[in-house]
Design an enzyme around this catalytic site. Structure first.
Site, PDB file in Angstrom:
ATOM      1  N   PHE A 185      33.542  42.733  18.104  1.00 52.90           N
ATOM      2  CA  PHE A 185      32.482  41.855  18.619  1.00 52.90           C
ATOM      3  C   PHE A 185      31.867  42.563  19.821  1.00 52.90           C
ATOM      4  O   PHE A 185      32.555  42.771  20.825  1.00 52.90           O
ATOM      5  CB  PHE A 185      33.115  40.522  19.024  1.00 52.90           C
ATOM      6  CG  PHE A 185      32.174  39.460  19.520  1.00 52.90           C
ATOM      7  CD1 PHE A 185      31.432  38.709  18.631  1.00 52.90           C
ATOM      8  CD2 PHE A 185      32.077  39.180  20.877  1.00 52.90           C
ATOM      9  CE1 PHE A 185      30.596  37.682  19.091  1.00 52.90           C
ATOM     10  CE2 PHE A 185      31.255  38.168  21.341  1.00 52.90           C
ATOM     11  CZ  PHE A 185      30.510  37.414  20.438  1.00 52.90           C
ATOM     12  N   GLN A 244      68.024  23.568  43.941  1.00 52.88           N
ATOM     13  CA  GLN A 244      66.885  22.652  43.822  1.00 52.88           C
ATOM     14  C   GLN A 244      65.551  23.390  43.807  1.00 52.88           C
ATOM     15  O   GLN A 244      64.602  22.958  43.139  1.00 52.88           O
ATOM     16  CB  GLN A 244      66.918  21.622  44.954  1.00 52.88           C
ATOM     17  CG  GLN A 244      68.034  20.586  44.802  1.00 52.88           C
ATOM     18  CD  GLN A 244      67.951  19.502  45.865  1.00 52.88           C
ATOM     19  OE1 GLN A 244      67.369  19.692  46.928  1.00 52.88           O
ATOM     20  NE2 GLN A 244      68.556  18.357  45.578  1.00 52.88           N
ATOM     21  N   GLY A 304      63.739  38.475  40.060  1.00 51.29           N
ATOM     22  CA  GLY A 304      63.955  39.398  41.162  1.00 51.29           C
ATOM     23  C   GLY A 304      63.598  40.818  40.771  1.00 51.29           C
ATOM     24  O   GLY A 304      62.576  41.071  40.123  1.00 51.29           O
ATOM     25  N   GLU A 342      36.121  36.987  27.730  1.00 50.05           N
ATOM     26  CA  GLU A 342      35.471  35.810  27.128  1.00 50.05           C
ATOM     27  C   GLU A 342      35.096  34.783  28.191  1.00 50.05           C
ATOM     28  O   GLU A 342      35.132  33.570  27.954  1.00 50.05           O
ATOM     29  CB  GLU A 342      36.342  35.207  26.026  1.00 50.05           C
ATOM     30  CG  GLU A 342      36.433  36.138  24.817  1.00 50.05           C
ATOM     31  CD  GLU A 342      36.999  35.477  23.582  1.00 50.05           C
ATOM     32  OE1 GLU A 342      36.683  34.288  23.346  1.00 50.05           O
ATOM     33  OE2 GLU A 342      37.747  36.146  22.857  1.00 50.05           O
TER      34      GLU A 342
END
Length: 382
Positions: free
Chosen positions: A121, A275, A335, A359
């Site tokens: 394209f 956490q 890491g 695009e």
């Protein structure tokens, strides 16, 4: 194993879930992320492989946007170059599927579906990327031929394609209304590969030059001056599928991060017990689902015949930006391993970066969304 519950969403029909399961199993056996030093040869081989297995049939003819998106997402999870090979077959031939006459459809689409012809394209130019109206490549009518002069750049599959769908200024009207689309075979005299372009995630890419390149009138797609419409209709399909590819990259990164977090021992516990890690995993998973909802809404709406310029832009912008964040978080979670060349998340980090640009860059998607919103906004009372 990626979460597959999204296949139960009402955007999909049972055939879509079956397609994803079949492709995922096939790709697990046949597709490998490593492509070696010869990217051109690897891409050609992938096109032949995808064609022989029948997957490229979904890229041509009657367009099922949801199927294309599911295929791109699944292939992207397995290997970025496999997704590229499939996507470029679809992008390079979509204008023929949508606007080609019977002769051109018969001449090109079956070979694309079999993986025997590689499509490309050719829209972008050195001074005209997202601004399609600024195209300078020109095509003048000379008897029963058009004569093309100018350049195209950032052309995926440039250098290995068998044909290019090329957009050139034919001058019927100013700006975007004076552009037409043409099929140009790679061996057409006057077409040359001016430069091969290397990217951080290797894909075949090139700058093309047209010098007195003659193309029969019968290779024009649509009516004269209809090229902008051809390009935008094509991009409405494949801009949404870029979002799906980004989802595939993000899901793979999330799977790698989740596996690592639950197995990595730190300070007498696993990384997943912290956490901070849990919060990051929650953000990653939520971002992926939000992007997937926008992506498959756009695909579903297009398959129902709706206009999706705004929805496709929202999907492309959100999915690519989210995938960048998810993959960056995965690299951080690994890491030092995350920046080792060839590690899965390091490869994904290089793969995702271009999706935020091609695009239509994220900033262009923002402009498209705003333009569509303002166009539909009610007039302010006087």
């Amino acid at each position: 194993m990626s979460d597959k519950t999204y296949l139960e969403w009402p955007f999909f029909e049972p055939r879509h879930a079956a397609l994803e399961r079949e492709l995922d199993a096939w790709a697990g056996q046949h597709i490998h992320a490593s492509h070696g030093a010869d990217v051109d040869a690897a891409c050609r081989a992938l096109v032949r492989q995808l064609g022989a297995a029948g997957w490229l049939e979904h890229a041509v003819g009657e367009i099922d946007t949801r199927a294309i998106c599911l295929i791109r997402e699944t292939l992207a999870r397995h290997a970025g170059l496999a997704d590229f090979a499939f996507a470029m077959q679809g992008l390079g031939s979509c204008a023929i599927s949508l606007f080609g006459g019977a002769a051109n459809r018969a001449a090109y689409l079956p070979a694309v579906a079999r993986g025997e012809a590689i499509a490309a394209f050719a829209l972008s130019e050195p001074q005209a990327g997202s601004d399609v109206a600024a195209l300078a490549c020109a095509a003048r009518l000379d008897g029963d031929e058009y004569v093309l002069d100018g350049e195209k750049t950032w052309i995926s599959n440039g250098g290995i394609a068998d044909f290019y769908v090329v957009f050139a200024r034919t001058g019927e009207a100013p700006g975007a209304r004076g552009i037409s689309a043409f099929i140009v075979d790679a061996d057409t005299p006057g077409l040359e590969i001016a430069e091969r372009i290397a990217l951080i995630a290797p894909h075949p890419l090139a700058r093309l030059r047209f010098n007195n390149c003659r193309v029969p009138v019968g290779k024009r797609l649509g009516e004269p001056g209809q090229g902008f419409k051809v390009a935008m209709a094509t991009l409405d399909v494949f801009r949404t599928s870029v979002a799906a590819a980004a989802l595939g990259f993000a899901r793979r990164a999330f799977d790698e991060a989740l596996r690592h977090a639950t197995g990595r021992k730190m300070f007498g516990q696993t990384l997943a017990d912290f956490q901070l890690t849990q919060a990051k995993l929650a953000q990653m998973a939520t971002g992926i689902d939000a992007a997937a909802l926008l992506t498959y809404r756009a695909a579903w709406r297009r398959d129902r015949g709706g206009k999706v310029t705004k929805e496709a832009a929202m999907a492309k912008m959100t999915a690519t930006e989210t995938a960048q964040q998810v993959i960056d978080a995965a690299v951080q979670m690994f890491g030092g391993l995350g920046v080792v060349s060839g590690h899965p998340v390091e490869c994904l980090y290089r793969e995702i970066r271009a999706l935020r640009i091609y695009e239509g860059a994220t900033e262009v998607q923002q402009l498209i969304i705003a333009r569509e919103l303002l166009r539909d906004a009610p007039a302010a009372p006087e």
